[in-house]
Design an enzyme around this catalytic site. Sequence first.
Site, PDB file in Angstrom:
ATOM      1  CG  ASP A 202      -1.885   1.060   1.449  1.00  0.00           C
ATOM      2  OD1 ASP A 202      -2.279   1.237   0.156  1.00  0.00           O
ATOM      3  OD2 ASP A 202      -1.945   1.586   2.442  1.00  0.00           O
ATOM      4  CD  GLU A 443      -0.686  -6.336   7.364  1.00  0.00           C
ATOM      5  OE1 GLU A 443      -1.134  -6.565   6.541  1.00  0.00           O
ATOM      6  OE2 GLU A 443      -1.217  -5.486   8.372  1.00  0.00           O
ATOM      7  CE1 TYR A 495      -4.630   0.421  10.180  1.00  0.00           C
ATOM      8  CE2 TYR A 495      -3.739  -1.843   9.581  1.00  0.00           C
ATOM      9  CZ  TYR A 495      -3.489  -0.303   9.765  1.00  0.00           C
ATOM     10  OH  TYR A 495      -2.280   0.043   9.644  1.00  0.00           O
ATOM     11  CD  GLU A 531       0.964  -1.496   9.717  1.00  0.00           C
ATOM     12  OE1 GLU A 531      -0.078  -1.521   9.045  1.00  0.00           O
ATOM     13  OE2 GLU A 531       1.865  -1.857   9.092  1.00  0.00           O
TER      14      GLU A 531
HETATM   15  C1  GCB Z   1      -1.395  -2.210   6.678  1.00  0.00           C
HETATM   16  C2  GCB Z   1      -0.226  -2.285   6.030  1.00  0.00           C
HETATM   17  C3  GCB Z   1       0.224  -0.644   5.392  1.00  0.00           C
HETATM   18  C4  GCB Z   1      -1.050  -0.211   5.151  1.00  0.00           C
HETATM   19  C5  GCB Z   1      -1.979  -0.169   6.193  1.00  0.00           C
HETATM   20  C6  GCB Z   1      -3.400   0.567   5.763  1.00  0.00           C
HETATM   21  O1  GCB Z   1      -1.971  -3.366   7.435  1.00  0.00           O
HETATM   22  O2  GCB Z   1       0.817  -2.802   6.650  1.00  0.00           O
HETATM   23  O3  GCB Z   1       1.185  -0.823   4.609  1.00  0.00           O
HETATM   24  O4  GCB Z   1      -0.936   0.919   4.627  1.00  0.00           O
HETATM   25  O5  GCB Z   1      -2.420  -1.251   6.426  1.00  0.00           O
HETATM   26  O6  GCB Z   1      -3.723   1.814   5.550  1.00  0.00           O
HETATM   27  O7  GCB Z   1      -4.141  -0.015   4.945  1.00  0.00           O
END
Ligand code: GCB
Length: 647
Positions: A202, A443, A495, A531
């Site tokens: 990403d 990941e 997330y 994250e």
């Molecule tokens: C993740 C990734 C990261 C992305 C982020 C997102 O899990 O490790 O590279 O930018 O999520 O914002 O989706």
Amino acid sequence: MWLVNFTCLTVVWTWCHCLHAGMLFPRESPTREIKELNGLWTFRADFSQNRNAGFEKAWFKRPLSETGPVIDMPVPSSFNDVPQDAQMRDFIGWVWYEREVWVPMRWLQDQSTRIVLRVGSAHYYSVVWVNGVLVTEHEGGHLPFEAEVGAVIRKDAGIPCRITIAVNNTLSLNTLPPGTIQYMTDHSKYPPGYFVQNINFDFFNYAGIHRSVLLYTTPEAYIDDITVQTTFLDSTGIVNYSVAVVGSDRPTVKVALVGKDGRCVATANGTTGILKVAEVNLWWPYLMHDNPGYLYSMEVRLTAESGDKDSYALPVGVRTVNVTESKFLINSKPFYFHGVNKHEDSDIRGKGFDWPLIVKDFNLLKWMGANSFRTSHYPYAEEILDVADRLGIVVIDECPGVGIKDIRSFDPISLDHHLVVMEELVRRDKNHPSVVMWSVANEPAAEMPPAGPYFKQLISHTKSLDSRPVTFITDSNYSRDQGAPYVDVICVNSYFSWYHDPGHLEVISIQLHSQFDDWYRKYQKPIIQSEYGADAVPGLHSDPPTMFTEEYQKTVLQNYHKVFDQKRKEFVVGELIWNFADFMTAQGITRVVGNKKGMFTRQRQPKTGAFLLRERYWRIANETGVLLHFTCKHSALFLCVYNRLVS
Ligand code: GCB
């Protein structure tokens, strides 16, 4: 297919594990000179159908301007956003850089001067010629490579030397990061020869010469590498060192450790040895001590039997790193990561090295009270680690193993390359006190059967190279994560209320509790929330909070923080926000001109979340750092921290 078939260029590259030469960061010394080759280079992208015209027509043999049209291209910089041209922005294939340079006469006249050409990093595969002669090739962005070029330059002394660098940004199943090229063969929908680069990560696949290009000199007998490992016993610091010398069978090596005040605190002789420092100043993280980032200068002097002399000064911080079942210890004290994930990313220059941006980012980290960052998702410039060393900002150093989602990328070819990349990374960064942990991947599809043996070998090889803890970053979804048994610290990305249960802030708490408890029950290892976050388009507001607004981002953070505050009393040893700043990505229906999960905009202006984190990080620093425990002598510092908090 030429686009990806780098290896048929010259000899087939056989990767041999354990790199033989060192990769010391070029530093001037009485015996070493540096000439920077940054600035405007001549540039052409090879738009031929097979992207191979440059090799077929040997563009490296003559000045680039004689074989076709050229444009100016700044180095260092990604090439993508510099021309006003969508085709260039999205270009896949070979691009050609060239620069003529006068090499100082005295370098050429003294035959015993080694002249080395060094590229800080170029993305992704590079081939380098000097005066039309191939001098080196390198696979992989984000890490340096070099070649000795004195003999080639001396053949044509008297004319400026011409450096040509061809760089190919094509990603394949075996590159790091991996990718695939997809040809679109339905001619009712796509023109003939149409292809796209697919990626599973990403961030924008910026390419070009991203870091400085230099020429530097050493004598013929020279210090090739230095390795230090530090510890302490009571108030005595111990620096175990080893110096690799090339060009001398019986070198005389003298080593001195010099403090910040210029006083020599320890000396030793020989290529390996121990320096003992009485009343040592340990290297402490920012906000954990009133004198963070203390660095000694380790001055290494070599005299060869030929009379050649070389000297190199390495910054050294004395500190230890250890991991227990539930703690991350720096200098035997519990350390809590309150920091950020970053990207090397900015307007126009893309991933190009840029001092003003770097200094600004460190100022923002200090302002926020962040004590750490992870180099998501690839190694950052060495200069960045130098600054982190000096400021005491702790670093989790990640290799470019991001987006490994295709089962075919777990084959022996990829593993071999991954092992080499880890070797290159450790070789480059092993002496930085700020680096406290290696991350081998982000990941990966760790639920796939071949992932277990792959990561077992990768992690054990990394541990054989260096004593620091090793991690890999996992997605909280992968309940059958096959890398976890081998790591020292579990790093989890999640997330909640964003990719899962979008809009449902109320589920964060229960899901996060379960996440932590499940991982800890299974592995009994400390956990870092590596994250978490939510996109916020700056200036978009709504109350009650709605996705993509600053209020929603702030509320996600607040919900996570409540759980962190409970779990950090148990086994959670860190929280790293995704992301420090907004950054560019490939175009797609979930990205509005890039990823907007930054606490700062891409131009480094704070969103609401930045103020929330600032208050939190300073508060944690007061609780977990040693700031509160200082005696009256330090009360001024505490007051200053407190004032910042309330101001
Ligand atoms: C993740 C990734 C990261 C992305 C982020 C997102 O899990 O490790 O590279 O930018 O999520 O914002 O989706």
